[in-house]
Design an enzyme around this catalytic site. Structure first.
Site, short mmCIF file in Angstrom:
data_model
loop_
_atom_site.label_atom_id
_atom_site.label_comp_id
_atom_site.label_asym_id
_atom_site.label_seq_id
_atom_site.Cartn_x
_atom_site.Cartn_y
_atom_site.Cartn_z
N CYS B 68 0.83 -1.34 0.25
CA CYS B 68 -0.11 0.70 0.46
C CYS B 68 1.10 0.80 -0.33
O CYS B 68 2.25 1.65 0.30
CB CYS B 68 -0.42 -0.43 1.41
SG CYS B 68 0.14 -0.03 2.63
N ARG B 102 12.89 -4.19 5.64
CA ARG B 102 13.37 -3.60 4.53
C ARG B 102 15.00 -3.82 4.36
O ARG B 102 15.30 -3.74 3.11
CB ARG B 102 12.66 -2.48 4.04
CG ARG B 102 11.02 -2.78 3.68
CD ARG B 102 10.81 -1.15 2.82
NE ARG B 102 11.55 -1.14 2.07
CZ ARG B 102 11.95 -1.17 0.49
NH1 ARG B 102 11.19 -2.75 0.23
NH2 ARG B 102 12.84 -1.13 -0.75
N HIS B 202 5.20 6.84 -2.91
CA HIS B 202 6.39 7.43 -3.05
C HIS B 202 6.13 8.76 -3.58
O HIS B 202 6.79 9.62 -2.94
CB HIS B 202 7.14 6.30 -4.47
CG HIS B 202 6.91 5.65 -4.33
ND1 HIS B 202 6.87 4.46 -5.77
CD2 HIS B 202 7.70 4.52 -3.39
CE1 HIS B 202 7.40 2.95 -4.57
NE2 HIS B 202 7.42 3.12 -3.63
#
Ligand code: SF4
Ligand code: SF4
Lengths: 458, 550
Positions: B68, B102, B202
């Protein structure tokens, strides 16, 4: 230092959670749903949650974790997610053909207020659910409870949707295993069959999240409790539910809906909790404890006796989920270890606190619920340095900074394997846990001993 | 050697047939949509490629790889920064899952320097706050964060429920900034339902970093040939390797957005003379806006693949046009390539002709094809998880992209030249010269023009399609993410994670190339998968009986 900003000095925090000792409901619901045979969990909300939950479970199990999502966009957030779910259900049965679709909500669909009962009814009316197939749901708002609550809710929904009292009692007991690993579920079944107890256990993720490599991917592995089994749970004559937080709601529902009486037990982690489990099985099912089980118990006790000196007086700090924690605290105390701190982010309630104090004495600091996070746990560790830490993978940052060995327990464990395959419940599980504790303690002794006191035999 | 490649291509299935087979299983509506997202590649004269449908809604109920907007904003773009304290505003889950998962690496100058990355902070909203609003709790959380950590900057990240209950994170940020004038506090409206994937996040991140961070500090770094790298997140240490090379060549790296970075570097990033863009999808907005406001030209680079790295370095040196810099860059390339070539040839021998598939992100599915080509492997199918048409077809299609409702929800900032700080880095004439020499500014040619004909380009690949691809092509390696990893491996095909790199790396730069060659060699030539069959699978008939029966 990894956690260089964590001060020793404790200060009251009301609003900021730092390094949580819990996560959100849906991941627990997804895990529970994977314990139904041929079931596809479905996350009703934006796709991000589903992606996160699948990733978390995949990292923990190193196994495929299949689940779908309603993929809300802004439109769905305004007008509700009914259209998305209806389309989703149609696509799921066409493309993946599961027997059961187990829907859980997310924060988003909860805030919107989607009525899942009504949407599923509509799907039924519109013929989107093929004959013989089932769509079930549970509500998992993450602004309440924790991942354990989500597990409990989905397990309860299995009862609500499937279990039936047909009027003819069956000679079987129900076992609700709690939020434990596939290896634990397999071990619980083994113990029951060893004792000759006929049982229905749900959810059952053994064989689903610790499957073999065969060169062929199976979307729906062989494991999992079947719908028929869960249905027949309504005809069982008794329910044993392991772990109050994870299993109480389902057990209660079986009682109210199907008139199956229940007993809530601690998770059988450690000697005494396993004793109670075995003894309850014996009494409710009217069987004798077989020699094979007595033998396992004896072995466990033997190791405790032989290695007692390494446990005695060692301090342990525990962070994780309430059902595991209280049993673990009891077991470690039985080994003559000292449990200094017990922390869980799950709002486990004063009963939990009392249980831990019963198990490990009044001196143990117990923190639960909002604000009880791993930042606080770390501070408590700094203030009373233990010899061992028990916790999930995130605790390794604390363990490294403080130079204290970590025994990986709980969820998630992203950086080791073992939990999928080797149980922690039962006498055998306790034996393995002991082995891990001993190895940690002895490795430390080997590392730190002055040369002249380096021991060959231990 | 090239023969082997030709031969293996000849044996490839017909891509159009594979596509038809995939579509056959879908309900009509799904099939119609997927038909436009699965493209049999064909590159015509002048890099003309097929049109692909991308950046559209994920189909409900279809097992997608996508995440998302929150993940794209907090996880991807801001996550790798160590000294912007990040508070997730929402219930606990979102913040929990984006906690260290991540693998962005970071290295502070000393133990005294701040690093908040190992901390996951959340307002952990409860039912009462969902009903009565969470702003009060957010403010309190900021108070507590300031008292505990004394950060320079705080970012607030909105999760789905926040947008719905009407909390205004921006006004909270403003109010708290007034209370703590030394702390730069800003909020992101990156609710997960925004847009159709991480991509929306982003864009939201780019906007805020541009308006609230870049340009806050007038502090130039010492050194010549100053540049920023945009869209490099230091997963597995990639940015460290790129830093090493860039340093050796003689460039001055001002900041990386956002791998191994610090707030101050962001805040003064407008002082450089060049922006180079690694991951086009996640950061092209910032490059564009910085050009408009500050006059910093940008072009696309790629540090994945030894050849690509060399090419990018040459381009950067040529841009600055300094003889010494160019010579030093050539020297570095030559010396680095010695080791690379040795390993490459050795590995190529064992990998030549094997097939690869790549389905990740918004740039890696393109970049990593370079590395496979270098060891003689062919990419037969590839696609992005959350990219747009320009990442496939090249930026030239941007004017033709239809802006749909989901995209319109993401603010498009209108940017003008800064009256004081806009500075021409090159004269118009110099720019023309550079362009004439082949340097393409503000451009990205996309994935498709570089892929062979009859390969399959698939946007937002889903699980079922992956299964068909595996069955039809039997690739030697499949590249995707954690959710796909064990699904693919269960079917006997190794999966290389190109998000987390399977906890290894770096794969960028020259050392990274060597690491990747070796890693692929390990994966495609392992004997593990040949052990699947047990002896009894090969001869299931019972030959004997128990000894005592005889
Ligand atoms: S906390 Fe809520 S919004 Fe966040 S991941 Fe969990 S369910 Fe999704
Ligand atoms: S709740 Fe929204 S922001 Fe959080 S993970 Fe889910 S989709 Fe993303």
């Amino acid at each position: 230092m990894l956690l260089r900003h964590t001060p020793k000095k404790l200060e009251e925090r009301e609003a900021l959670t730092i390094n949580p000792a819990k996560t959100c409901q849906p991941v627990g619901a997804m895990y529970a749903a994977l314990g139904i045979h041929k079931c596809l969990p479905h996350s009703h909300g934006s796709q991000g949650c589903c992606s996160y939950h699948r990733s978390a479970l995949t990292r923990h199990y190193k196994e495929p974790v299949m689940a779908t999502t309603s993929s809300f966009t802004e439109g769905a957030s305004v007008f509700g997610g009914q259209a998305n779910l209806l389309e989703g259900i149609n696509n799921i049965f066409t493309v993946y053909d599961p027997d059961v679709v187990a829907v859980h909500t997310t924060c988003l669909s909860e805030v919107i207020g989607d009525d899942l009962n009504q949407i599923i009814r509509k799907a039924q009316e519109e013929g989107k659910i093929p004959k013989g197939k089932r769509v079930i749901h549970t509500n998992t708002p993450s602004f309440k409870g924790s991942h354990v609550t989500g597990f409990a809710n989905m397990t309860q929904s299995m009862v609500t949707y499937f279990s039936e009292n047909t009027g003819s009692r069956q000679k079987q007991i129900n076992l609700i295993p709690g939020f434990v690993e596939p290896s634990d579920m397999a071990e619980l079944k083994r113990i029951m069959s060893e004792m000759g107890v006929k049982s229905v256990m749900f959810p059952d993720t053994s064989g689903v999240l610790n499957g073999p490599m065969t060169g062929k991917f199976k979307m729906f592995p062989n494991g999992g409790a079947t719908v028929d089994q869960i249905k027949s749970a309504g005809d069982s004559f008794f329910t044993l539910a392991l772990g109050r937080t994870a299993s109480l709601p389902a057990a209660k529902s079986l009682d109210t809906k199907c008139k199956v009486p229940c007993e809530i037990l601690d998770l059988p982690i450690g000697l005494r909790a396993t004793d109670i489990f075995v003894d309850n099985l014996r009494k409710t099912a009217g069987v004798n404890v077989p020699d094979s089980i007595k033998f396992e118990r004896g072995q466990l006790l033997d190791v405790i006796t032989d290695m007692h000196q390494y446990f005695y007086g060692k301090k342990a700090a525990l962070v994780g989920d309430p059902d595991q924690l209280s049993s673990l605290a009891e077991f470690l105390t039985d080994l003559d270890m000292k449990v200094t701190v017990v922390v869980t982010g799950t709002p486990a309630g004063p009963k939990f606190e009392r249980r831990v104090h019963e198990a490990s004495g009044e001196k143990t600091t117990v923190k639960y619920g909002l604000g009880s996070d791993m930042f606080l746990f770390h501070q408590l560790v700094k203030n009373d340095k233990p010899d061992l830490i028990f916790g999930n993978t995130y605790a390794k940052y604390i363990a490294r900074d403080e130079d204290i060995p970590l025994i990986r327990t709980g969820f998630p464990i992203y950086d080791r394997i073992g939990h999928q395959y080797f149980p922690m419940v039962g006498y055998k599980g306790a034996l393995r846990l002991l082995e891990r504790v001993l190895s940690a303690v002895m490795d430390r002794q080997d590392r730190d001993a002055p040369e002249e006191r380096f021991e060959l035999v231990m | 050697m090239d023969n082997t490649i030709e031969k293996s291509i000849a044996k490839l299935p017909d891509a159009a047939e594979v596509k038809e087979e995939i579509l056959a299983k879908y309900p009509a509506k799904v099939a119609r949509k997927r038909a436009k997202q699965i493209i049999v590649n064909k590159v015509n004269e002048g890099e003309q490629v097929q049109e692909i449908m991308a950046n559209t809604r994920t189909i409900p109920g279809i097992l997608s790889m996508r995440g998302c907007a929150y993940a794209g904003c907090k996880g991807v773009v801001l996550g790798p920064t160590r000294d912007i304290l990040q508070i997730t505003h929402g219930p606990i889950g979102c913040g929990f899952y984006s906690w260290l998962t991540r693998r962005n690496q970071t290295r502070t100058k000393s133990d005294k320097h701040p690093n908040y990355m190992p901390y996951a902070m959340s307002t952990d909203l409860q039912e009462d706050e969902i009903i009565f609003g969470g702003e009060k709790k957010l403010k309190k959380a900021i108070d507590e964060a300031v008292a505990l950590f004394h950060p320079k900057a705080i970012g607030i990240f909105s999760t789905c429920p926040v947008g719905l209950i009407g909390d205004d994170v921006h006004s909270v940020a403003r109010e708290m900034e007034e209370k703590y004038p030394d702390v730069n506090i800003f909020g992101f409206s990156c609710e997960g339902y925004k847009g159709v994937s991480q991509s929306a996040g982003h864009h939201v991140a780019n906007n805020k970093v541009f308006t609230d961070v870049v340009g806050q500090l007038e502090e130039e770094k010492e050194g010549k040939f100053k540049l920023n790298i945009l869209g490099e997140y230091n997963i597995g240490g990639d940015a460290f390797e790129i830093e090493r090379i860039i340093d050796k060549c003689g460039f001055t790296l001002h900041s990386t957005f956002s791998g191994n970075s610090e707030y101050d570097e962001f805040a003064s990033a407008h002082t450089v003379d060049l922006n180079v863009v690694m991951c086009h999808r996640s950061i092209n907005y910032l490059a564009e806006m910085m050009e408009k406001k500050y006059g910093i030209p940008w072009f696309k680079v790629n540090f994945v693949g030894a050849e690509a790295t060399a090419k990018s370095l040459r381009k950067m040196a040529a841009y600055f046009g300094d003889k010494e810099l160019i010579a030093q860059t050539e020297k570095v390339i030559a010396s680095e390539l010695v080791e690379v070539e040795k390993i490459r040839l050795e590995v190529k021998e064992r990998c030549e002709g094997k097939l690869a598939m790549l389905f990740v992100g918004g740039s890696r599915a393109h970049h990593y094809q370079e590395l496979f080509t270098e060891i003689g492997m062919q990419t037969v199918s590839a696609g992005y998880e959350f990219a747009h048409r320009d990442d496939y077809e090249g930026r030239k299609v941007i004017p033709n992209i239809v802006v749909d409702a989901d995209t319109r929800n993401i603010e498009e900032l209108s940017v003008e030249a800064d009256p004081q700080r806009y500075r021409e880095r090159k004269t118009e004439k110099e720019m023309k010269e550079l362009e004439k020499s082949g340097m393409r500014f503000n451009d990205y040619e996309g994935m498709m023009s570089e892929m062979k004909d009859n390969t399959l380009v698939i946007d937002d690949l889903n699980h079922y399609e992956a299964e068909v691809l595996i069955e039809k092509y039997k690739p030697a390696v499949f590249c995707a993410g954690i959710k796909e990893k064990y699904v693919i491996q269960k079917s006997g095909v190794p999966l290389k994670q190109l998000h987390s790199y399977d906890y290894s790396g770096p794969y960028a730069g020259f050392k990274g190339a060597v690491n990747f060659y070796r890693e692929i060699d390990r994966l495609v030539n392992t004997k593990v998968f040949s052990l699947v069959k047990a002896p009894w699978d090969n001869s299931p008939e019972l030959a004997g009986n128990y000894a005592w029966n005889n």
